[in-house]
Write a protein that holds these residues in place. Structure first.
Motif, short mmCIF file in Angstrom:
data_model
loop_
_atom_site.label_atom_id
_atom_site.label_comp_id
_atom_site.label_asym_id
_atom_site.label_seq_id
_atom_site.Cartn_x
_atom_site.Cartn_y
_atom_site.Cartn_z
N GLU A 52 0.87 -1.17 0.00
CA GLU A 52 0.00 0.00 0.00
C GLU A 52 0.91 1.22 0.00
OE1 GLU A 52 -3.28 1.82 3.04
OE2 GLU A 52 -3.60 -0.23 2.34
N LYS A 82 -7.62 4.48 -1.59
CA LYS A 82 -8.23 4.44 -0.27
C LYS A 82 -8.08 5.84 0.35
CE LYS A 82 -7.21 0.94 2.45
NZ LYS A 82 -6.51 0.13 3.50
N CYS A 89 -11.34 1.04 0.06
CA CYS A 89 -11.04 1.23 -1.36
C CYS A 89 -12.25 1.73 -2.12
CB CYS A 89 -10.57 -0.09 -1.98
SG CYS A 89 -8.85 -0.45 -1.62
N THR A 113 -4.14 6.65 0.13
CA THR A 113 -3.12 5.64 -0.13
C THR A 113 -3.57 4.83 -1.34
OG1 THR A 113 -4.16 4.05 1.37
CG2 THR A 113 -2.40 5.44 2.29
N PRO A 115 -3.45 0.93 -2.36
CA PRO A 115 -3.13 -0.49 -2.26
C PRO A 115 -3.02 -1.07 -3.68
CG PRO A 115 -5.04 0.08 -0.92
CD PRO A 115 -4.75 1.26 -1.80
#
Length: 131
Positions: A52, A82, A89, A113, A115
C-alpha cells in the motif's frame, strides 16, 4: 509627415503580428503544459517495497488520480484508492502500461493511499502514480 507614417506602418504591423503570434502560441501551449504538469509530478513506487503506497495528498495538478506500470515482470497490477476520510477502497482497477484513472474528480488536499497487487505470486512491478 507622410514619409514618417509610411516607415512607421510596417514596423507597427510587424509588432502587431509578433504580439498576435506570441499570444496564439501561448494559448495553444497551455493545454499541453497542463497535461504535462499532472504526469510530471508523478511518484515512482516499487511493488514489493510496500503493498500500500502513500500516504499522499491530492494536488491541483490533476483532477484525477492516475497510475501506470513502467517496469517489472507484471504486465498489469490491480489498484484502488483508499481515501483516509473513508478508510476503504473506492474501486479496484486493472492498471497496465498506459496511464489509467483510478479515481476521478478528486478534491485538492485529500489524503489517500494506493493499495496494489500483482496478478501472479512472484511478479514484481514498478509503477507511477500521478495526483
Amino acid at each position: 509627415m507622410t514619409t514618417r507614417f509610411a516607415r512607421a506602418l510596417p514596423v507597427a504591423l510587424l509588432v502587431a503580428l509578433g504580439l498576435t503570434a506570441t499570444t496564439t502560441a501561448s494559448a495553444s501551449a497551455a493545454p499541453a503544459a497542463a497535461a504535462t504538469s499532472c504526469y510530471g509530478g508523478a511518484v515512482t513506487v516499487h511493488y514489493g517495497d510496500a503493498l500500500e503506497f502513500g500516504p499522499y495528498w491530492t494536488t491541483s495538478r490533476c483532477n484525477d488520480i492516475n497510475m501506470r506500470v513502467i517496469g517489472g515482470t507484471a504486465d498489469y497490477v490491480n489498484a484502488c484508492v483508499k481515501f483516509a476520510k473513508y478508510g476503504t477502497c473506492n474501486h479496484w482497477t486493472r492498471v497496465g502500461r498506459s496511464w489509467t484513472t483510478i479515481a476521478t474528480d478528486v478534491l485538492d488536499d485529500s489524503k489517500f493511499t494506493v493499495p496494489a497487487g500483482v496478478p501472479l505470486e512472484g511478479d514484481d512491478a514498478v509503477m507511477q502514480i500521478a495526483y
